[in-house]
Scaffold this motif. Structure first.
Motif, PDB file in Angstrom:
ATOM      1  N   MET A 103       1.039  -1.116   0.115  1.00 35.12           N
ATOM      2  CA  MET A 103      -0.181  -0.116  -0.107  1.00 35.12           C
ATOM      3  C   MET A 103       0.849   1.107   0.004  1.00 35.12           C
ATOM      4  O   MET A 103       2.188   1.418   0.264  1.00 35.12           O
ATOM      5  CB  MET A 103      -0.851   0.139   1.413  1.00 35.12           C
ATOM      6  CG  MET A 103      -0.300   0.533   2.470  1.00 35.12           C
ATOM      7  SD  MET A 103      -1.435   0.777   3.741  1.00 35.12           S
ATOM      8  CE  MET A 103      -0.329   1.463   4.997  1.00 35.12           C
ATOM      9  N   GLU A 104       0.263   2.425  -0.199  1.00 34.78           N
ATOM     10  CA  GLU A 104       0.730   3.418  -0.067  1.00 34.78           C
ATOM     11  C   GLU A 104       0.122   4.341   0.710  1.00 34.78           C
ATOM     12  O   GLU A 104      -1.019   4.372   0.992  1.00 34.78           O
ATOM     13  CB  GLU A 104       0.637   4.351  -1.529  1.00 34.78           C
ATOM     14  CG  GLU A 104       1.818   4.932  -1.997  1.00 34.78           C
ATOM     15  CD  GLU A 104       1.616   5.384  -3.572  1.00 34.78           C
ATOM     16  OE1 GLU A 104       1.668   6.345  -3.623  1.00 34.78           O
ATOM     17  OE2 GLU A 104       1.418   4.678  -4.566  1.00 34.78           O
ATOM     18  N   ILE A 105       0.654   4.886   1.673  1.00 34.06           N
ATOM     19  CA  ILE A 105      -0.196   5.759   2.748  1.00 34.06           C
ATOM     20  C   ILE A 105      -0.621   6.917   2.109  1.00 34.06           C
ATOM     21  O   ILE A 105      -0.180   7.552   1.335  1.00 34.06           O
ATOM     22  CB  ILE A 105       0.759   6.119   3.892  1.00 34.06           C
ATOM     23  CG1 ILE A 105       2.052   7.107   3.655  1.00 34.06           C
ATOM     24  CG2 ILE A 105       1.403   4.726   4.813  1.00 34.06           C
ATOM     25  CD1 ILE A 105       2.564   7.714   4.926  1.00 34.06           C
ATOM     26  N   ALA A 106      -1.896   7.077   2.545  1.00 36.02           N
ATOM     27  CA  ALA A 106      -2.724   8.298   2.176  1.00 36.02           C
ATOM     28  C   ALA A 106      -1.943   9.515   2.096  1.00 36.02           C
ATOM     29  O   ALA A 106      -1.205  10.012   3.221  1.00 36.02           O
ATOM     30  CB  ALA A 106      -3.974   8.324   2.784  1.00 36.02           C
ATOM     31  N   ARG A 107      -2.010  10.241   0.737  1.00 39.26           N
ATOM     32  CA  ARG A 107      -1.273  11.398   0.734  1.00 39.26           C
ATOM     33  C   ARG A 107      -1.664  12.538   1.810  1.00 39.26           C
ATOM     34  O   ARG A 107      -0.567  13.107   2.411  1.00 39.26           O
ATOM     35  CB  ARG A 107      -1.303  12.024  -0.621  1.00 39.26           C
ATOM     36  CG  ARG A 107      -0.510  13.290  -0.915  1.00 39.26           C
ATOM     37  CD  ARG A 107      -0.663  13.745  -2.209  1.00 39.26           C
ATOM     38  NE  ARG A 107       0.310  13.001  -3.007  1.00 39.26           N
ATOM     39  CZ  ARG A 107       1.228  13.681  -3.787  1.00 39.26           C
ATOM     40  NH1 ARG A 107       1.234  15.026  -3.638  1.00 39.26           N
ATOM     41  NH2 ARG A 107       2.261  13.156  -4.322  1.00 39.26           N
ATOM     42  N   ASN A 108      -2.772  12.753   2.027  1.00 35.90           N
ATOM     43  CA  ASN A 108      -3.134  14.010   3.065  1.00 35.90           C
ATOM     44  C   ASN A 108      -3.613  13.238   4.248  1.00 35.90           C
ATOM     45  O   ASN A 108      -4.534  13.987   4.855  1.00 35.90           O
ATOM     46  CB  ASN A 108      -4.236  14.840   2.471  1.00 35.90           C
ATOM     47  CG  ASN A 108      -3.416  15.453   1.171  1.00 35.90           C
ATOM     48  OD1 ASN A 108      -2.519  16.055   1.532  1.00 35.90           O
ATOM     49  ND2 ASN A 108      -4.012  15.461   0.018  1.00 35.90           N
ATOM     50  N   GLY A 109      -3.322  12.100   4.382  1.00 36.25           N
ATOM     51  CA  GLY A 109      -4.160  11.495   5.622  1.00 36.25           C
ATOM     52  C   GLY A 109      -5.592  11.076   5.510  1.00 36.25           C
ATOM     53  O   GLY A 109      -6.218  11.681   4.465  1.00 36.25           O
ATOM     54  N   MET A 110      -5.938  10.433   6.080  1.00 32.52           N
ATOM     55  CA  MET A 110      -7.435   9.958   6.147  1.00 32.52           C
ATOM     56  C   MET A 110      -8.132  10.501   7.314  1.00 32.52           C
ATOM     57  O   MET A 110      -7.429  10.668   8.199  1.00 32.52           O
ATOM     58  CB  MET A 110      -7.496   8.453   6.152  1.00 32.52           C
ATOM     59  CG  MET A 110      -7.102   7.601   4.934  1.00 32.52           C
ATOM     60  SD  MET A 110      -7.058   5.784   5.166  1.00 32.52           S
ATOM     61  CE  MET A 110      -8.696   5.172   5.381  1.00 32.52           C
TER      62      MET A 110
END
Ligand SMILES: *Cc1c(COP(=O)(O)O)cnc(C)c1O
Length: 479
Positions: free
Chosen positions: A1-8
């Motif tokens: 996975m890629e971590i969410a760019r702007n956070g979740m």
């Protein structure tokens, strides 16, 4: 996975986590006889709150977090008292039974390195029912595991067989109180006497029973001695995250005195960085499990545990009586605690398990090994109490359905194809071929496991291990 760019968002995260859990076992219903020890909502809430409160404290350094030193000393003192040790008994908190056992084996190994330096290949004697964690410890620590058969009727350690297995290299004898598979207490006093006679370390593995058996004893059950009142017992492991119902990551390893415990401790000043002084295997570790264990023990309280034990005892009697009355089922033995093992002479037990599973139950398969047949295991916990009649009714129905299911054809085919093959040299590719013939596809398991369990059951232990390793090496890969 890629971590969410702007956070979740918090909301999105918990939605996702709930989704991940969708296909998990529904243990909250109380029809799961293994893995989860559920004391009910109120107790769970207290455990969670204490866990959260100490989530960030780091057990790496108990001089900085004196709260954790205090908690660990109190928990070990509780364990010593519960297992009837004197003031000399010491112990530590660990992440679970496996860590407690690894530490006990390490302490025994290092003690005998000093005491008997001529031993270069130390051996420990394990009744075939000793927990797999001892084999793991043997594997990690370079101690040779010598397995001996248990009594074929009682499934308790056979003291004479253990005696015959003693060699000049033996350092340690292990007994279980009780064993996981059959739930019976080994003759710890006889094993410990044998250890004393031969100047060996004796470990009493009370991971399952160390907390609960004293309550069963108070309820009038004939519980054989397994604790520090037994002369010759050097160390005892007792899990809190099983029948003390504390959140997972909680066990105690106790020693008769500091002389033995010293060999467990690891100190390191041969690097550039902070001083390492570890009681256990882990270094950085959350204070959560320890605080939660302390909280749950005190919240439930002694009377509370006695009451839970009383209910479990009644449930075990009902379940064992009921199973022995079901046509086609047979108890392997009467258990000493609340771990029940049963099998069938005429029906494939793996089909019974699959059928029960379809109806929302989780009961555990146990493969045949040495003189113990393939069987079904139940670890009965507080949340199972009340389901006895329903369980027995469903079991009886599932036995009848299992009778009608096709059996053994695939295993026969596979076995036929293995004829003349040298299993000691079997490749991972051939193993995965067999596994996929039994229903494993792309690292996923079928909902019916009877063929896979049947296949594993038909293979010798070392090939089973190869198959399991190849399978796991496959499924833990990038999704
Ligand atoms: C559960 C168990 C262990 C291992 O404990 P974990 O907490 O799973 O690491 C060891 N011995 C016995 C008898 C057990 O039942």
């Amino acid at each position: 996975m890629e971590i969410a760019r702007n956070g979740m968002t918090r909301e999105a995260i918990f939605e996702k986590l709930a989704e991940f859990r969708r296909n998990d076992i529904k243990w909250q219903e109380g029809r799961t006889y293994g893995y989860v020890f559920d004391p009910g909502k109120a107790v769970v809430e207290v455990g969670k709150a204490a866990y959260n409160a100490f989530l960030s404290e780091n057990g790496l350094d108990f001089t900085v977090f004196q709260s954790l030193l205090r908690l660990e000393r109190e928990l070990a003192a509780f364990g010593a008292r519960h297992l009837r040790g004197d003031k000399q008994v010491v112990g530590n908190f660990t992440s679970g039974g496996t860590e407690s056992i690894i530490l006990a084996v390490k302490a025994a190994r290092d003690c005998y390195r000093e005491k008997r330096p001529e031993i270069t290949t130390p051996e420990m004697i394990l009744p075939a029912t000793a927990h797999a964690a001892f084999h793991k410890a043997a594997h990690y620590l370079g101690v040779k595991a010598v397995t001996v058969s248990v009594d074929p009727e009682t499934f308790r350690a056979d003291v004479e067989k253990v005696r015959s297995a003693i060699t000049d290299n033996t350092i340690l004898i292990v007994g279980s109180a009780p064993s996981y598979a059959h739930g019976v207490v080994d003759p710890i006093a006889d094993l410990a006497a044998l250890a004393q006679e031969n100047d060996l370390w004796m470990h009493s593995d009370a991971c399952m029973g160390g907390f609960l058996l004293p309550y069963f004893s108070r309820l009038g059950e004939p519980v054989p001695d397994f604790d520090f009142t037994v002369p010759g017992v050097t160390s005892i492991s007792v899990d809190l995250h099983k029948y003390a119902y504390t959140p997972k990551g909680a066990s105690l390893i106790l020693y008769r005195n500091k002389v033995y415990r010293k060999y467990q401790i690891f100190a390191c000043s041969r690097w550039i960085g902070y001083t390492i002084i570890n009681n256990a295997v882990q270094s950085s570790k959350s204070g959560g499990p320890m605080a939660a264990a302390w909280a749950v023990l005190n919240y439930v309280g002694d009377d509370g545990y006695l009451e839970i034990a009383r209910k479990k005892l009644a449930a075990v009697k009902k379940i064992t009586d009921g199973i022995s009355r079901i046509d086609g089922l047979r108890l392997l033995t009467r258990p000493d605690m609340c771990l029940v093992s049963f099998t069938s002479n005429d029906v494939n037990v793996f089909h019974i398990i699959d059928e029960m599973n379809r109806r929302g139950w989780y009961i555990q398969p146990s493969l045949s090994f040495d003189n113990s047949p393939a069987h079904i295991h139940l670890s009965i916990n507080a949340s199972n109490v009340g389901w006895e009649d329903e369980l027995l009714k469903n079991l009886a129905e599932c036995v009848e359905i299992a009778r009608t299911l096709p059996d053994g054809e695939l295993i026969g085919l596979i076995k036929g194809s293995l004829e003349g093959v040298d299993l000691s040299a079997i490749s991972d590719k051939d193993i995965m071929g067999m596994m996929s013939a039994a229903g494993v596809t792309d690292g996923a398991l079928p909902s019916r496991m009877a063929d896979i369990n049947g296949l594993l059951d038909a293979l010798p232990a070392h090939v089973r291990e190869k198959a399991l390793t190849a399978f796991v090496n496959d499924i833990f890969s990038q999704p």
